[in-house]
Scaffold this motif. Sequence first.
Motif, PDB file in Angstrom:
ATOM      1  N   ILE A 271      -6.290 -38.675   8.284  1.00 22.03           N
ATOM      2  CA  ILE A 271      -5.268 -38.913   7.264  1.00 22.03           C
ATOM      3  C   ILE A 271      -5.436 -37.991   6.058  1.00 22.03           C
ATOM      4  N   PHE A 272      -6.618 -37.392   5.900  1.00 23.79           N
ATOM      5  CA  PHE A 272      -6.906 -36.656   4.669  1.00 23.79           C
ATOM      6  C   PHE A 272      -6.175 -35.317   4.601  1.00 23.79           C
ATOM      7  N   GLU A 273      -5.632 -35.039   3.423  1.00 22.19           N
ATOM      8  CA  GLU A 273      -5.011 -33.748   3.164  1.00 22.19           C
ATOM      9  C   GLU A 273      -6.067 -32.735   2.732  1.00 22.19           C
ATOM     10  N   GLU A 274      -5.749 -31.472   2.908  1.00 26.93           N
ATOM     11  CA  GLU A 274      -6.625 -30.412   2.442  1.00 26.93           C
ATOM     12  C   GLU A 274      -6.201 -29.966   1.049  1.00 26.93           C
ATOM     13  N   ASN A 275      -7.174 -29.459   0.281  1.00 22.24           N
ATOM     14  CA  ASN A 275      -6.900 -28.906  -1.049  1.00 22.24           C
ATOM     15  C   ASN A 275      -6.133 -29.894  -1.924  1.00 22.24           C
ATOM     16  N   VAL A 276      -6.699 -31.078  -2.088  1.00 21.81           N
ATOM     17  CA  VAL A 276      -6.066 -32.124  -2.886  1.00 21.81           C
ATOM     18  C   VAL A 276      -6.149 -31.782  -4.372  1.00 21.81           C
ATOM     19  N   ASP A 277      -5.048 -31.975  -5.068  1.00 15.39           N
ATOM     20  CA  ASP A 277      -4.968 -31.673  -6.501  1.00 15.39           C
ATOM     21  C   ASP A 277      -6.012 -32.469  -7.281  1.00 15.39           C
ATOM     22  N   ASN A 278      -6.597 -31.844  -8.294  1.00 12.77           N
ATOM     23  CA  ASN A 278      -7.625 -32.495  -9.108  1.00 12.77           C
ATOM     24  C   ASN A 278      -7.110 -33.704  -9.881  1.00 12.77           C
ATOM     25  N   LYS A 279      -5.789 -33.842 -10.003  1.00 12.04           N
ATOM     26  CA  LYS A 279      -5.250 -34.980 -10.742  1.00 12.04           C
ATOM     27  C   LYS A 279      -5.564 -36.308 -10.060  1.00 12.04           C
ATOM     28  N   TYR A 280      -5.936 -36.258  -8.776  1.00  7.82           N
ATOM     29  CA  TYR A 280      -6.282 -37.488  -8.061  1.00  7.82           C
ATOM     30  C   TYR A 280      -7.758 -37.857  -8.213  1.00  7.82           C
ATOM     31  N   THR A 281      -8.557 -36.971  -8.811  1.00  7.12           N
ATOM     32  CA  THR A 281      -9.959 -37.264  -9.076  1.00  7.12           C
ATOM     33  C   THR A 281     -10.074 -38.162 -10.302  1.00  7.12           C
ATOM     34  N   LEU A 282     -10.910 -39.199 -10.227  1.00  2.34           N
ATOM     35  CA  LEU A 282     -11.054 -40.138 -11.337  1.00  2.34           C
ATOM     36  C   LEU A 282     -11.686 -39.457 -12.548  1.00  2.34           C
ATOM     37  N   SER A 283     -11.222 -39.822 -13.710  1.00  5.27           N
ATOM     38  CA  SER A 283     -11.833 -39.328 -14.941  1.00  5.27           C
ATOM     39  C   SER A 283     -13.213 -39.955 -15.111  1.00  5.27           C
TER      40      SER A 283
END
Length: 299
Positions: free
Chosen positions: A165-177
């Motif tokens: 299910i995982f996408e490649e090159n996921v945008d950093n906006k989805y990384t938790l602060s």
Amino acid sequence: MRFSLNSRYSANFGDIHCADLNEIPAETIPSFDLLCGGFPCQPFSIAGVSKKQSLGRKHGFDDEKQGNLFFEILRIIDYHQPKVIFLENVKNLKSHDKGNTWKVIKSKLSQRGYNIFSQIIDGKYYLPQHRERIFIICFNQSYFPDLDFSFPNPPQKRLYELQDIFEENVDNKYTLSDKLWSYLQQHKENSKAKGNGFGYGIIDHKSEYTRTLSARYYKDGSEILVEQSNKNPRRLTPRECAKLQGFPDDFIIPVSDNQAYKQFGNSVIVPLINDIITQIKLTVDQYNTKYYLKSATPN
């Protein structure tokens, strides 16, 4: 919410009528054979009941805003008398209020002349998500007086695994602060100290399946976080959520991330629903064939 939901359906299936069920007169709905739907699960879910109790709010059928929508479905049933009813809800529906909620549901449907079949099925047998739901299938005895129904057996193998299910090159906006990640870790420690299991859930390359995706996922993503090397964990992307629920890769997502998270969290395991619908059709076809042959056989 209503507009964005309609946008998603329209983008994929064309124009539809979308409105509050409370405001739809039964007589304006075209005639149909199968009623398929689900009333809001929050009044009956374990987490929903716990939250409402902590806030001093009513739950179950006493929740006037959400709990009573089951009776709006009954209003539609009373007018149209569909041949088959297909309902879905949370696993806790059967045990809510010491089983009384389920007794009311069964009684109301039985009084209307329906044979009722129900089963709790975990979506993890279809896709890599632990998602237990109750499925309720009802057959109108006026059309199917002695019909017997069996739910489909789950497939021997999932349609795909978690890593698929995982996408490649996921945008950093989805990384938790750092702030949110610190808060979630502290919250889990506090919950552990109190002796409960509340807190975030994290998946990695060894994980077999995720926790249940819910409508609250947009808030912090805590129930399903993806481990990352040398970085804070991240949320699933909306496209990954769609995949986790079994939507096809070409399914159009025309709404914001927050709306997508809410909508996919409220959705169903698509291939599981397809299996049940297929089983309903097969059962009805076999019944009608048997009835036709029986009526055509001379005495």
